[in-house]
Motif scaffolding. Structure first.
Motif, PDB file in Angstrom:
ATOM      1  N   GLY A 136      10.055  -0.405   0.178  1.00 39.97           N
ATOM      2  CA  GLY A 136       9.374  -0.652   1.383  1.00 39.97           C
ATOM      3  C   GLY A 136       8.319  -1.742   1.740  1.00 39.97           C
ATOM      4  O   GLY A 136       8.491  -2.619   2.466  1.00 39.97           O
ATOM      5  N   PRO A 137       7.335  -1.490   0.928  1.00 37.44           N
ATOM      6  CA  PRO A 137       6.296  -2.557   1.021  1.00 37.44           C
ATOM      7  C   PRO A 137       6.843  -3.965   0.649  1.00 37.44           C
ATOM      8  O   PRO A 137       6.243  -4.989   1.261  1.00 37.44           O
ATOM      9  N   SER A 139       8.976   7.841   3.260  1.00 35.97           N
ATOM     10  CA  SER A 139       9.055   7.503   1.980  1.00 35.97           C
ATOM     11  C   SER A 139       8.429   8.251   0.844  1.00 35.97           C
ATOM     12  O   SER A 139       9.552   8.570  -0.121  1.00 35.97           O
ATOM     13  N   LEU A 140       7.590   9.027   1.125  1.00 33.23           N
ATOM     14  CA  LEU A 140       7.039  10.017   0.224  1.00 33.23           C
ATOM     15  C   LEU A 140       7.947  11.042   0.245  1.00 33.23           C
ATOM     16  O   LEU A 140       8.105  11.771  -0.830  1.00 33.23           O
ATOM     17  N   MET A 151      -2.094   0.430   0.870  1.00 31.68           N
ATOM     18  CA  MET A 151      -0.881   1.056   0.541  1.00 31.68           C
ATOM     19  C   MET A 151      -1.141   2.530  -0.085  1.00 31.68           C
ATOM     20  O   MET A 151      -0.725   3.527   0.375  1.00 31.68           O
ATOM     21  N   GLY A 167       1.432   5.375   9.575  1.00 32.30           N
ATOM     22  CA  GLY A 167       1.966   4.986   8.521  1.00 32.30           C
ATOM     23  C   GLY A 167       3.175   6.102   8.160  1.00 32.30           C
ATOM     24  O   GLY A 167       3.379   6.396   7.240  1.00 32.30           O
ATOM     25  N   HIS A 215      -1.663  10.628   3.439  1.00 32.43           N
ATOM     26  CA  HIS A 215      -0.417  11.596   3.542  1.00 32.43           C
ATOM     27  C   HIS A 215      -0.403  12.824   2.719  1.00 32.43           C
ATOM     28  O   HIS A 215      -0.233  13.879   2.993  1.00 32.43           O
ATOM     29  N   LEU A 260       9.398   3.948  -3.320  1.00 36.02           N
ATOM     30  CA  LEU A 260       8.011   3.738  -2.771  1.00 36.02           C
ATOM     31  C   LEU A 260       7.783   2.005  -3.119  1.00 36.02           C
ATOM     32  O   LEU A 260       6.630   1.511  -2.427  1.00 36.02           O
ATOM     33  N   ASP A 278       8.438  -5.551   3.573  1.00 34.55           N
ATOM     34  CA  ASP A 278       7.702  -5.906   4.404  1.00 34.55           C
ATOM     35  C   ASP A 278       7.167  -7.283   4.526  1.00 34.55           C
ATOM     36  O   ASP A 278       6.652  -7.980   5.127  1.00 34.55           O
ATOM     37  N   GLN A 286      -3.104   4.815   2.127  1.00 34.43           N
ATOM     38  CA  GLN A 286      -2.517   5.496   2.953  1.00 34.43           C
ATOM     39  C   GLN A 286      -1.622   6.452   2.353  1.00 34.43           C
ATOM     40  O   GLN A 286      -1.431   7.698   3.044  1.00 34.43           O
ATOM     41  N   MET A 287      -1.040   6.389   1.176  1.00 35.66           N
ATOM     42  CA  MET A 287      -0.338   7.377   0.716  1.00 35.66           C
ATOM     43  C   MET A 287      -1.422   8.589   0.229  1.00 35.66           C
ATOM     44  O   MET A 287      -0.947   9.554   0.358  1.00 35.66           O
ATOM     45  N   SER A 309       5.626   5.028   5.513  1.00 30.33           N
ATOM     46  CA  SER A 309       5.180   5.747   4.095  1.00 30.33           C
ATOM     47  C   SER A 309       5.292   7.165   3.980  1.00 30.33           C
ATOM     48  O   SER A 309       5.532   7.490   2.851  1.00 30.33           O
TER      49      SER A 309
END
Length: 398
Positions: free
Chosen positions: A67-68, A339-340, A202, A333, A209, A64, A71, A205-206, A336
């Motif tokens: 990734g960010p 990634s989750l 971020m 997203g 999800h 987690l 970016d 968005q998580m 992400s």
């Protein structure tokens, strides 16, 4: 942009495959050595399995983070830095004098191991055109599976012939060579556009999800399936080391060739998902794992291997389908969201040993089978729930 079958395409794809192979060989190298670790450091089966599960835990959580970060600051530099970190921790592991040091170093290694898996596909998305991306991702995933198999085979062979310290020394040398090849082969990022590192968007968005039931159920299905599947291998190593089988670490390492049936299941999962729907495939995969787990109760090396072959087919059918379902059902997203999924996946791997150890302490392998079945029934119910709420997106996913 990099196009298919060009020199740049093969250089970049080979670099990422070699990096992936390095990551997953280091992750899984200790799994066939768990009985050796238990004996050398005087710890229990559960404690020795922590040398594997603590690494998957820190890897899962760290996914987690990378990734960010990539970016904001770029791809290749982070991947190279983490590969150097893997190499350094592997060298130090060869000199670990007590079990606490081994665990700490494996935890640190898990942090570095997450770097390349979290970023590799993002690098490809930046640099490859659409046609090249589809081909490269398939080849890259094959590198993942070969790394997982290779790590276990190397662990068994090296442990049997050179001991624990010798295994880590060889893995450090291999990691150094692969890191140098990665640095030389991978083209610099040419199309990367940095984005500000903003924590609040971020997290929002998580949260979105996790609030999406279609995603949350697939996270749980993937994570709980790996929770059972990969930790069954950890406990079966102790069964096969003892009478009447008395297999050496080298032969226990060969046991992980049963993963090859899962490679085939992954390859056909897309076709099966289109024909029967993805939730049905997840349920079918779970039922297949239940069958394979039951087959391992027959007291014969051949039937145990058959059971593990069946398990691998069922697990990878479930995992591949669940992973694809996440990409299809994420509302924005997608990176992400994936990634989750991987975070649930690896945290499942890191905690399943604690659950199955309760049953191992009660009645060894037959009790582990019972504990596996109980959790697999839960997963089957989750798959049925996903099937019920997934009707509205059936046309999208089928």
């Amino acid at each position: 942009m990099i196009t298919p079958h060009t020199s740049a395409f093969w250089r970049a794809t080979l670099a990422l495959c070699l990096g992936s192979f390095m990551v997953f060989t280091n992750l899984y190298v200790t799994q066939p050595l768990l009985p050796m670790i238990a004996e050398q450091f005087g710890v229990s089966a559960l404690q020795s399995s922590a040398s594997f599960t603590i690494t998957t835990f820190t890897l899962g959580v760290s996914l987690l983070f990378y990734g960010p970060l990539s970016d904001a600051v770029g791809r290749k530099g982070i991947m190279l830095f983490t590969m150097c970190g893997i190499t350094a921790t592997t060298i130090i592991l060869a000199f670990a004098s007590d079990y606490q040091s081994l665990l700490f170093l494996r935890a640190v290694q898990g942090f570095f191991l997450a770097g390349l898996p979290a970023i590799a596909v993002a690098y490809m998305s930046d640099e490859f055109n659409a046609d090249a991306l589809m081909i490269a991702v398939g080849i890259y995933i094959s590198g993942n599976s070969l790394g997982g198999i290779g790590g276990r085979l190397l662990g068994g062979f090296l442990g049997e012939n050179f001991g624990l310290a010798g295994t880590f020394e060889f893995m450090a040398l291999l990691s150094l060579v692969l890191t140098m090849a990665f640095f030389w082969l991978l083209p610099p990022s040419a199309h990367f556009a940095p984005k500000p590192l903003r924590l609040k968007p971020m997290l929002v968005q998580m949260g979105a999800h996790l609030a999406n039931k279609r995603l949350l159920l697939s996270y749980l299905i993937g994570g709980l399936s790996f929770f059972i599947f990969v930790n069954q291998y950890s406990f079966i190593t102790f069964v096969l080391k003892d009478a009447p089988y008395q297999l050496s670490a080298q032969f226990i390492g060969l046991l992980f060739l049963t993963y090859l049936s899962g490679t085939y299941a992954s390859a056909i999962s897309g076709k099966l998902g289109k024909r029967f729907s993805q939730p049905v495939c997840m349920m079918a995969g779970t039922l297949i794992i239940m069958l394979g787990t039951a087959v391992t109760l027959i007291p014969s090396l051949h039937t145990i291997i058959l059971g593990l072959l069946i398990n691998a087919f069922g697990f990878f059918l479930t995992h591949s389908t669940a992973s694809s379902w996440v990409s299809l059902n994420a509302q924005g997203g997608k990176a992400s969201a994936s990634s989750l999924y991987l975070t649930f996946y690896y945290i499942g791997a890191s905690t399943g040993g604690i659950y199955l150890n309760v049953f191992w302490q009660k009645g060894y392998w037959p009790s582990v089978v019972l504990g596996s079945w109980l959790m697999l029934l839960v997963i089957l119910c989750l798959g049925y729930w996903l099937k019920k709420i997934g009707h509205s997106v059936k046309s999208k996913t089928s």
